[in-house]
Design a protein around this motif. Sequence first.
Motif, PDB file in Angstrom:
ATOM      1  N   LYS A  21      -6.488  11.080   2.359  1.00  0.00           N
ATOM      2  CA  LYS A  21      -7.131  10.215   1.434  1.00  0.00           C
ATOM      3  C   LYS A  21      -8.410   9.699   1.693  1.00  0.00           C
ATOM      4  N   TYR A  22      -8.622   9.568   2.948  1.00  0.00           N
ATOM      5  CA  TYR A  22     -10.124   9.348   3.308  1.00  0.00           C
ATOM      6  C   TYR A  22     -10.907  10.184   3.212  1.00  0.00           C
ATOM      7  N   TRP A  23     -11.003  11.272   3.462  1.00  0.00           N
ATOM      8  CA  TRP A  23     -11.879  12.380   3.423  1.00  0.00           C
ATOM      9  C   TRP A  23     -11.006  13.604   2.473  1.00  0.00           C
ATOM     10  N   GLY A  24     -11.493  13.043   1.255  1.00  0.00           N
ATOM     11  CA  GLY A  24     -11.012  13.836   0.147  1.00  0.00           C
ATOM     12  C   GLY A  24     -11.036  15.270   0.162  1.00  0.00           C
ATOM     13  N   LYS A  25     -11.989  15.722   0.618  1.00  0.00           N
ATOM     14  CA  LYS A  25     -12.715  17.309   0.463  1.00  0.00           C
ATOM     15  C   LYS A  25     -11.694  17.941   1.660  1.00  0.00           C
TER      16      LYS A  25
ATOM     17  N   SER B   7     -19.041   6.764  -0.368  1.00  0.00           N
ATOM     18  CA  SER B   7     -18.821   6.290  -1.636  1.00  0.00           C
ATOM     19  C   SER B   7     -18.561   4.892  -1.577  1.00  0.00           C
ATOM     20  N   ASP B   8     -18.653   4.313  -2.734  1.00  0.00           N
ATOM     21  CA  ASP B   8     -18.545   2.971  -3.021  1.00  0.00           C
ATOM     22  C   ASP B   8     -16.873   2.462  -2.925  1.00  0.00           C
ATOM     23  N   ARG B   9     -16.224   3.321  -2.857  1.00  0.00           N
ATOM     24  CA  ARG B   9     -14.659   3.379  -2.929  1.00  0.00           C
ATOM     25  C   ARG B   9     -14.031   2.576  -1.794  1.00  0.00           C
ATOM     26  N   MET B  10     -13.351   1.659  -2.048  1.00  0.00           N
ATOM     27  CA  MET B  10     -12.335   1.029  -0.754  1.00  0.00           C
ATOM     28  C   MET B  10     -11.063   1.510  -0.837  1.00  0.00           C
TER      29      MET B  10
ATOM     30  N   ALA C 243      -9.058  -3.534   3.424  1.00  0.00           N
ATOM     31  CA  ALA C 243      -9.527  -2.270   2.912  1.00  0.00           C
ATOM     32  C   ALA C 243     -10.625  -1.884   3.825  1.00  0.00           C
ATOM     33  N   VAL C 244     -10.901  -0.410   3.954  1.00  0.00           N
ATOM     34  CA  VAL C 244     -12.055   0.361   4.259  1.00  0.00           C
ATOM     35  C   VAL C 244     -12.689   0.864   3.276  1.00  0.00           C
ATOM     36  N   GLN C 245     -13.967   1.174   3.593  1.00  0.00           N
ATOM     37  CA  GLN C 245     -14.666   2.004   2.457  1.00  0.00           C
ATOM     38  C   GLN C 245     -14.526   3.329   2.896  1.00  0.00           C
TER      39      GLN C 245
ATOM     40  N   MET D 215       0.063   9.897   9.223  1.00  0.00           N
ATOM     41  CA  MET D 215      -1.641   9.698   9.182  1.00  0.00           C
ATOM     42  C   MET D 215      -2.265  10.752   8.561  1.00  0.00           C
ATOM     43  N   GLY D 216      -1.726  12.145   8.559  1.00  0.00           N
ATOM     44  CA  GLY D 216      -2.145  13.205   7.877  1.00  0.00           C
ATOM     45  C   GLY D 216      -2.530  12.750   6.399  1.00  0.00           C
ATOM     46  N   SER D 217      -1.615  12.048   5.784  1.00  0.00           N
ATOM     47  CA  SER D 217      -2.009  11.921   4.257  1.00  0.00           C
ATOM     48  C   SER D 217      -3.035  10.733   4.159  1.00  0.00           C
ATOM     49  N   LYS D 218      -3.110   9.890   5.261  1.00  0.00           N
ATOM     50  CA  LYS D 218      -4.253   8.908   5.208  1.00  0.00           C
ATOM     51  C   LYS D 218      -5.520   9.444   5.464  1.00  0.00           C
TER      52      LYS D 218
END
Length: 83
Positions: free
Chosen positions: A19-23, A79-82, A73-75, A13-16
Motif C-alpha cells: 500500500k505504501y510503495w504501490g509500484k 506523493s501528497d497522499r496520506m 496517518a503518514v505520507q 505487513m506485506g500488504s501495508k
Amino acid sequence: MDWDRLAGDWSQMGSKVRKYWGKLTEEDISQAGGRRDLLLERIRERYGLGPDEAEKQLAEWASSQDTQNSGQAVQEPGSDRMV
C-alpha cells in the motif's frame, strides 16, 4: 518499530508495504518474505532509488508503523497522499 516484529507478521505487513510503495508487486512482497535486504533491493529497483534514499524511506516507514497503530496517518513517498 523493530524489524523483527515487522518480519514476524509479514502476512499483514506485506500488504501495508504494498500500500505504501504501490509500484511493488505482490511477487516482490512475497519474494522479500520479511527480509529487509530483499525489500530494500525491490524498492530500489522499482523506484530507481540509491541505497541511502531507499534505506531512509524504509526506516521512516518502519518507524511509522508505531504511529499508524496510534491512529496517525503518514505520507506515501513521492506523493501528497496520506496513508
